[in-house]
Design a protein around this motif. Structure first.
Motif, PDB file in Angstrom:
ATOM      1  N   ARG A 130       0.822  -1.215   0.000  1.00  0.00           N
ATOM      2  CA  ARG A 130       0.000   0.000   0.000  1.00  0.00           C
ATOM      3  C   ARG A 130       0.856   1.266   0.000  1.00  0.00           C
ATOM      4  NH1 ARG A 130      -0.834  -2.090   5.257  1.00  0.00           N
ATOM      5  NH2 ARG A 130       0.167  -0.837   6.904  1.00  0.00           N
ATOM      6  N   ASN A 131       2.135   1.162   0.357  1.00  0.00           N
ATOM      7  CA  ASN A 131       3.033   2.315   0.407  1.00  0.00           C
ATOM      8  C   ASN A 131       3.799   2.534  -0.894  1.00  0.00           C
ATOM      9  OD1 ASN A 131       2.733   1.514   3.440  1.00  0.00           O
ATOM     10  ND2 ASN A 131       3.636   3.554   3.480  1.00  0.00           N
ATOM     11  N   VAL A 132       3.484   1.748  -1.911  1.00  0.00           N
ATOM     12  CA  VAL A 132       4.199   1.851  -3.185  1.00  0.00           C
ATOM     13  C   VAL A 132       3.212   2.279  -4.278  1.00  0.00           C
ATOM     14  CG1 VAL A 132       5.609   0.635  -4.877  1.00  0.00           C
ATOM     15  CG2 VAL A 132       5.810   0.068  -2.446  1.00  0.00           C
ATOM     16  N   PHE A 133       3.584   3.346  -5.014  1.00  0.00           N
ATOM     17  CA  PHE A 133       2.690   3.930  -6.012  1.00  0.00           C
ATOM     18  C   PHE A 133       3.385   4.016  -7.371  1.00  0.00           C
ATOM     19  CE2 PHE A 133       1.137   5.229  -1.966  1.00  0.00           C
ATOM     20  CZ  PHE A 133      -0.228   5.408  -2.097  1.00  0.00           C
ATOM     21  N   PRO A 134       2.633   3.813  -8.446  1.00  0.00           N
ATOM     22  CA  PRO A 134       3.227   4.002  -9.774  1.00  0.00           C
ATOM     23  C   PRO A 134       3.818   5.402  -9.907  1.00  0.00           C
ATOM     24  CG  PRO A 134       1.078   2.956  -9.950  1.00  0.00           C
ATOM     25  CD  PRO A 134       1.215   3.381  -8.529  1.00  0.00           C
ATOM     26  N   MET A 135       4.985   5.495 -10.489  1.00  0.00           N
ATOM     27  CA  MET A 135       5.678   6.770 -10.643  1.00  0.00           C
ATOM     28  C   MET A 135       4.986   7.615 -11.693  1.00  0.00           C
ATOM     29  SD  MET A 135       9.793   7.081 -10.999  1.00  0.00           S
ATOM     30  CE  MET A 135      10.090   7.701 -12.651  1.00  0.00           C
ATOM     31  N   PRO A 136       4.700   8.896 -11.407  1.00  0.00           N
ATOM     32  CA  PRO A 136       4.076   9.751 -12.422  1.00  0.00           C
ATOM     33  C   PRO A 136       4.900   9.805 -13.698  1.00  0.00           C
ATOM     34  CG  PRO A 136       4.011  10.817 -10.271  1.00  0.00           C
ATOM     35  CD  PRO A 136       4.884   9.602 -10.120  1.00  0.00           C
ATOM     36  N   ALA A 137       4.238   9.711 -14.824  1.00  0.00           N
ATOM     37  CA  ALA A 137       4.924   9.756 -16.119  1.00  0.00           C
ATOM     38  C   ALA A 137       5.589  11.116 -16.299  1.00  0.00           C
ATOM     39  CB  ALA A 137       3.926   9.495 -17.247  1.00  0.00           C
ATOM     40  N   GLY A 138       6.738  11.107 -16.948  1.00  0.00           N
ATOM     41  CA  GLY A 138       7.425  12.353 -17.265  1.00  0.00           C
ATOM     42  C   GLY A 138       8.447  12.796 -16.250  1.00  0.00           C
ATOM     43  N   LEU A 139       8.564  12.094 -15.134  1.00  0.00           N
ATOM     44  CA  LEU A 139       9.523  12.473 -14.103  1.00  0.00           C
ATOM     45  C   LEU A 139      10.751  11.578 -14.149  1.00  0.00           C
ATOM     46  CD1 LEU A 139       7.369  13.117 -10.888  1.00  0.00           C
ATOM     47  CD2 LEU A 139       7.972  14.713 -12.717  1.00  0.00           C
ATOM     48  N   SER A 140      11.884  12.131 -13.766  1.00  0.00           N
ATOM     49  CA  SER A 140      13.076  11.322 -13.536  1.00  0.00           C
ATOM     50  C   SER A 140      12.933  10.659 -12.170  1.00  0.00           C
ATOM     51  CB  SER A 140      14.320  12.202 -13.548  1.00  0.00           C
ATOM     52  OG  SER A 140      14.322  13.088 -12.435  1.00  0.00           O
ATOM     53  N   PHE A 141      13.794   9.687 -11.886  1.00  0.00           N
ATOM     54  CA  PHE A 141      13.750   9.062 -10.568  1.00  0.00           C
ATOM     55  C   PHE A 141      14.019  10.099  -9.476  1.00  0.00           C
ATOM     56  CE2 PHE A 141      14.754   5.047 -12.955  1.00  0.00           C
ATOM     57  CZ  PHE A 141      13.620   4.350 -12.568  1.00  0.00           C
ATOM     58  N   LEU A 309       3.916  19.085 -13.504  1.00  0.00           N
ATOM     59  CA  LEU A 309       4.763  19.672 -12.457  1.00  0.00           C
ATOM     60  C   LEU A 309       6.024  18.831 -12.281  1.00  0.00           C
ATOM     61  CD1 LEU A 309       3.575  20.947  -8.996  1.00  0.00           C
ATOM     62  CD2 LEU A 309       5.539  19.431  -9.158  1.00  0.00           C
ATOM     63  N   LYS A 310       7.166  19.511 -12.146  1.00  0.00           N
ATOM     64  CA  LYS A 310       8.433  18.830 -11.903  1.00  0.00           C
ATOM     65  C   LYS A 310       9.096  19.423 -10.664  1.00  0.00           C
ATOM     66  CE  LYS A 310       9.528  17.507 -16.679  1.00  0.00           C
ATOM     67  NZ  LYS A 310       9.581  16.052 -16.438  1.00  0.00           N
ATOM     68  N   PRO A 311       9.304  18.620  -9.626  1.00  0.00           N
ATOM     69  CA  PRO A 311       9.989  19.131  -8.433  1.00  0.00           C
ATOM     70  C   PRO A 311      11.341  19.741  -8.787  1.00  0.00           C
ATOM     71  CG  PRO A 311       9.017  16.997  -7.976  1.00  0.00           C
ATOM     72  CD  PRO A 311       8.870  17.226  -9.453  1.00  0.00           C
ATOM     73  N   VAL A 312      11.721  20.763  -8.044  1.00  0.00           N
ATOM     74  CA  VAL A 312      12.981  21.456  -8.297  1.00  0.00           C
ATOM     75  C   VAL A 312      14.126  20.676  -7.647  1.00  0.00           C
ATOM     76  CG1 VAL A 312      14.273  23.596  -7.957  1.00  0.00           C
ATOM     77  CG2 VAL A 312      11.792  23.675  -8.344  1.00  0.00           C
ATOM     78  N   ILE A 313      15.127  20.351  -8.439  1.00  0.00           N
ATOM     79  CA  ILE A 313      16.293  19.622  -7.941  1.00  0.00           C
ATOM     80  C   ILE A 313      17.469  20.587  -7.812  1.00  0.00           C
ATOM     81  CG2 ILE A 313      17.893  17.718  -8.367  1.00  0.00           C
ATOM     82  CD1 ILE A 313      14.966  16.894  -7.793  1.00  0.00           C
ATOM     83  N   ASP A 314      18.083  20.590  -6.664  1.00  0.00           N
ATOM     84  CA  ASP A 314      19.243  21.458  -6.414  1.00  0.00           C
ATOM     85  C   ASP A 314      20.511  20.819  -6.969  1.00  0.00           C
ATOM     86  OD1 ASP A 314      20.604  23.748  -4.883  1.00  0.00           O
ATOM     87  OD2 ASP A 314      21.584  21.986  -4.005  1.00  0.00           O
ATOM     88  N   ARG A 315      20.920  19.701  -6.377  1.00  0.00           N
ATOM     89  CA  ARG A 315      22.111  18.982  -6.822  1.00  0.00           C
ATOM     90  C   ARG A 315      21.907  17.488  -6.618  1.00  0.00           C
ATOM     91  NH1 ARG A 315      27.419  22.346  -4.570  1.00  0.00           N
ATOM     92  NH2 ARG A 315      26.884  24.358  -5.530  1.00  0.00           N
ATOM     93  N   GLU A 316      22.605  16.715  -7.435  1.00  0.00           N
ATOM     94  CA  GLU A 316      22.592  15.258  -7.302  1.00  0.00           C
ATOM     95  C   GLU A 316      23.995  14.768  -6.958  1.00  0.00           C
ATOM     96  OE1 GLU A 316      20.708  13.008 -10.376  1.00  0.00           O
ATOM     97  OE2 GLU A 316      19.311  14.623 -10.894  1.00  0.00           O
ATOM     98  N   TYR A 317      24.043  13.799  -6.051  1.00  0.00           N
ATOM     99  CA  TYR A 317      25.301  13.193  -5.622  1.00  0.00           C
ATOM    100  C   TYR A 317      25.171  11.676  -5.708  1.00  0.00           C
ATOM    101  CZ  TYR A 317      26.167  17.742  -3.323  1.00  0.00           C
ATOM    102  OH  TYR A 317      26.328  19.077  -3.037  1.00  0.00           O
TER     103      TYR A 317
END
Length: 343
Positions: A130-141, A309-317
């Motif tokens: 129940r805690n796992v949902f299909p990822m919205p289309a168009g988003l990166s991981f 809508l696309k969440p704003v990403i600052d930096r990836e490590y």
């Protein structure tokens, strides 16, 4: 599997990266192969002390994440191996009075990933289906991982608590932080007017590019006076606040009569002046809010897919650089989510 975990409390010296036992999937659970996780303030808190949060050591950090389904029960009908998914980090008991009346977010026995149980700074995590949902289309991981805490928190604050309407005006404090940016994005998507504050000019400029209608520099301006000037002396309908004592007075004074204030944090202190006279004379409404329901997360994911809508990403490590990621978050210089890539 590779993971990042704390062995004690302190600074980055207690955060280890290396091989860790893979979680064992129980019946009814989904084993998720994580591809990205994002950092939240609680990761710093767990590293520093974890005081008041029941936990054990060692503890894998990380609340939110996105990846692919590795294994599921044979009779699972909603999720399939290889499917791209996003994780809701709150595991509830299903039996307490709050769960039974459909308010799982208030569960008296909730366990959160990265706090009460091993989290998402790892290649694998196992959680109830129940805690796992299909990822919205168009988003990166990375973008999808950002939804599980900040955007869900902002969604509940705006729409479940404040019941924001398209024609209303919102004041968002501390733009640049994850919840504040999420609130700006969500409120603009439904047509609301949004005012934002920060003590950082660069963050205010970036917020304007994201659609903020008016910016207020908290280092040089009186916030409440600036709000009144921007609203022709009326005030705002809704305040979204997660700063605490340092801005509480300004937040209260910025509200129109009958306005609603929703708070989800207290980074500058949790004992502001109550200002009770203002509350009852102006009939203000104050809501506390934390995280969100499974149903709210489902609605959020659908909204994100439909609106783009696309969440704003600052930096990836990379996961190996978790110390640098924690330092980035602790600096307060980030604009958006700090992400760990889990390859």
């Amino acid at each position: 599997m590779k993971a990042a975990w704390i062995t004690a409390h302190g600074g980055n010296e207690v955060v280890m990266v290396g091989e860790h036992a893979q979680p064992i999937r129980e019946r009814g659970e989904v084993l998720v192969r994580l591809r990205a996780a994002t950092l939240n303030r609680v990761d710093l808190y767990m590293r520093d002390s974890g005081a008041g949060i029941t936990h054990r050591l060692p503890q894998i950090l990380g609340l939110d994440g996105a990846g692919t389904v590795e294994t599921v029960d044979n009779d699972e009908t909603r999720l399939t191996p290889g499917q791209q998914v996003v994780v809701h980090p709150g595991i509830t008991c299903g039996r307490c009075e709050f769960c039974l009346r459909g308010e799982r977010v208030l569960c008296s026995h909730m366990s959160l990933l990265g706090e009460h149980r091993d989290g998402t700074f790892a290649q694998y995590v196992s959680v109830p289906a129940r805690n796992v949902f299909p990822m919205p289309a168009g988003l990166s991981f990375a973008e999808a991982a950002a939804l599980g805490v900040n955007h869900l928190t902002a969604w509940r604050m705006l729409f479940s608590k404040a019941r924001l309407k398209a024609w209303e005006t919102v004041l968002v404090f501390g733009i640049g932080g994850g919840v504040s940016l999420a609130a700006l994005q969500l409120a603009k998507r439904v047509g609301a007017r949004v005012l934002v504050t920060s003590r950082d000019r660069q963050k205010l400029m970036r917020a304007s590019k994201l659609g903020a209608d008016h910016t207020i520099d908290g280092s040089t301006q009186d916030i409440a006076k600036a709000v009144m000037a921007a609203t022709d002396g009326r005030g705002v309908d809704v305040v979204i606040e997660n700063v605490g004592a340092a801005v509480w007075s300004s937040a209260m004074k910025s509200l129109v009569r009958g306005g609603r204030l929703v708070t989800c944090g207290a980074t500058t202190g949790d004992q502001p002046p109550a200002d009770l006279r203002r509350i009852f004379i102006r009939q203000l409404q104050i809501f506390g809010s934390t995280h969100g329901e499974l149903g709210e997360f489902q609605d959020l994911c659908g909204f994100v897919e439909q609106t783009g809508l696309k969440p704003v990403i600052d930096r990836e490590y990379p996961l190996d650089q978790v110390h640098d990621a924690l330092d980035r978050l602790e600096s307060g210089a980030q604009f958006g989510k700090v992400v760990l890539r889990i390859d």
